[in-house]
Design a protein around this motif. Structure first.
Motif: not given
Length: 529
Positions: A278, A223-224, A192, A283, A265
């Motif tokens: 979040e 993103n996640y 990340w 994030l 996550k």
């Protein structure tokens, strides 16, 4: 040929005249005797790349990077050895001649021995172009050079002038990109990455694979949710492609993919261990004060070309300053000394002096560039320049209220609130004050009579002889005026060059004041009374 430059940021590039002179199909002299600017693309033929890689001890990765590296090489003889070619595609500026269409422009370039691509078609019906574009896509594998698409342009140059430009692109042209090549590989790990705003972006580390002439080892995910949607996991096989043949992108996992390790996550920042927040689909690390990647990212943005334009300052330099010198805020850049820098790895006295000289030079800066450098959320370069034009001083921007911001055409509720929140932050205000105390002096770029064109709208038509169109536009903007691409009842002045177009007729019908080039330049010695 008297000068050649890289594209740079669209306004300022690097001089590469000696390197361009080594390109065999670019003439050093042409029959036309006036001044003109020709835009083109340097490239390396695939057959040349293959031949070079037979003799070079360290093979070149791909033709695109090899051409770019050759043109930036400080030794013109190395550039010559790379045997580059060029295609010319546009005339940006020309004196003592008027061209009305793309067809005339191409004919003029051919008459003067400038190299052009054979991939060219004219049509009055847009739909007629698409079969030829698809045909080019099928044929591109047979070419001796790389292409990733075709450009569709408006043919009439006067219409192009009316359509104008956005901050980055012409409104009269669109790039049609071919489908990118795809291949599969395995995801080895996910890390990340923390950006200057604190946003965390997942980066996939891949089993190395060759794609479109480059070795791909990493690819970004948005993103996640993007990870979940594409069913990406550690050890999974995924489809990847290079978007526009440049940026590696994961399209999704191979069907019947055996999931090895599900990606969790993150709950804490991988750099500073702060608890993750979040916000919508993304994030964020909220620790803007001491999270090192955020600090380094802000330093890099502050020093970038469109911002404070601090030369010799790279991302590695920023990371070094954060790690070794403990720099945690932008104002500390202006506290650096030669002694501090020469103690760092790979920092000799000359390199330190060059960087410090560039930092010192940045103290005198344009207000628009300074506002962009601050990294105000949702404020890009164009909006930063608009704020400079509208308010005229840093103090006025800092003290602006929402109502005054919303009066500006390009600013809506979200951007206005971002600006208010940014300058209301006590920590940010303290850093801005510190920059001013260190001698940073952002000024709105004005003419000899500051602001005397404030609110005035100019339209330009015809060919100027003493200055370029871009220089004329910069003069207008620097004195507080604005430029527009078409004549309306709101136009204040029409600047006339040689061979003006239909804009002159419309201006006369509306009773708009006309200025020839001499009268226009005289404004900047006496102002408008």
């Amino acid at each position: 040929m008297v000068q050649a430059a890289t594209r740079g940021n669209g306004e300022t590039g690097e001089s590469i005249l000696q390197q361009v002179k080594t390109i065999a199909n670019i003439p050093h002299r042409i029959p036309f005797t006036g001044r003109l600017e020709v835009q083109g693309e340097g490239y390396m033929r695939l057959s040349v790349l293959e031949d070079l890689n037979r003799i070079l001890s360290e093979p070149l990765k791909n033709a695109r990077n090899a051409a770019a590296g050759a043109l930036r090489n400080l030794d013109p003889e190395i550039t010559r050895s790379r045997k580059l070619n060029c295609f010319c595609y546009n005339i940006g500026y020309i004196e003592e001649k008027t061209l009305s269409s793309q067809e005339e422009m191409r004919a003029f370039m051919l008459e003067n021995g400038l190299p052009l691509s054979d991939f060219y078609l004219e049509s009055d019906i847009l739909e007629d172009l698409f079969p030829h574009i698809l045909d080019a896509e099928e044929r591109r594998q047979l070419l001796d050079f790389q292409i990733d698409g075709m450009v569709i342009k408006v043919r009439q140059l006067e219409l192009r002038e009316m359509l104008g430009y956005t901050d980055k692109f012409p409104r009269w042209a669109v790039a049609y990109k071919f489908a990118a090549e795809e291949i599969t590989t395995t995801v080895k790990a996910i890390t990340w990455e923390v950006g200057r705003t604190g946003k965390l972006t997942p980066l996939a580390h891949l089993e190395p694979v060759e794609l479109s002439g480059a070795t791909i080892r990493r690819a970004t995910l948005n993103n996640y949710n993007d990870i979940l949607r594409k069913n990406v996991s550690i050890g999974s096989r995924v489809f990847i492609r290079r978007s526009n043949d440049v940026i590696p992108e994961i399209l999704g996992s191979v069907q019947d993919n055996n999931v090895n390790t599900v990606i969790a996550k993150p709950t804490h920042c991988p750099s500073c261990n702060a608890h993750i927040e979040e916000r919508g689909a993304h994030l964020f690390c909220p620790n803007s004060l001491s999270c090192k990647p955020q600090i380094a990212g802000r330093l890099v943005h502050f020093a970038s070309r469109d911002a404070m334009d601090i030369e010799f300052f790279s991302h590695k330099t920023a990371e070094l300053f954060v790690e070794e010198l403990g720099i945690s805020s932008i104002p500390q850049l202006y506290e650096l000394t030669t002694d501090k820098l020469t103690g760092l790895e790979r920092f000799g006295k000359k390199k330190a002096e060059n960087l410090l000289q560039s930092i010192n030079k940045s103290r005198d800066c344009a207000l628009g560039s300074f506002l962009f450098a601050l990294g105000i959320p949702n404020v890009g370069l164009k909006t930063a320049r608009t704020l400079s034009e509208q308010f005229g001083s840093l103090e006025a921007v800092r003290n602006s209220d929402k109502d005054s911001l919303l009066q500006i055409a390009d600013i809506g509720e979200t951007i206005a609130q971002s600006i208010i929140d940014f300058f209301s932050d006590e920590s940010i205000s303290a850093q801005i004050d510190a920059l001013l105390n260190h001698g940073v002096s952002p000024k709105h770029e004005t003419g000899s009579n500051p602001g005397f064109l404030f609110g005035k709208i100019f339209v330009l038509t015809g060919t100027l002889s003493g200055i370029s169109r871009r220089e004329a536009e910069q003069l207008i903007i620097s004195a507080g005026g604005k430029t527009a691409s078409s004549v309306t009842k709101n136009t204040d002045y029409l600047l006339l060059g040689e061979n003006p177009g239909s804009k002159l007729d419309k201006a006369e019908a509306l009773g708009i004041t006309k200025l020839n080039e001499a009268a226009f330049l005289a404004l900047f010695t006496r102002g408008i009374k």
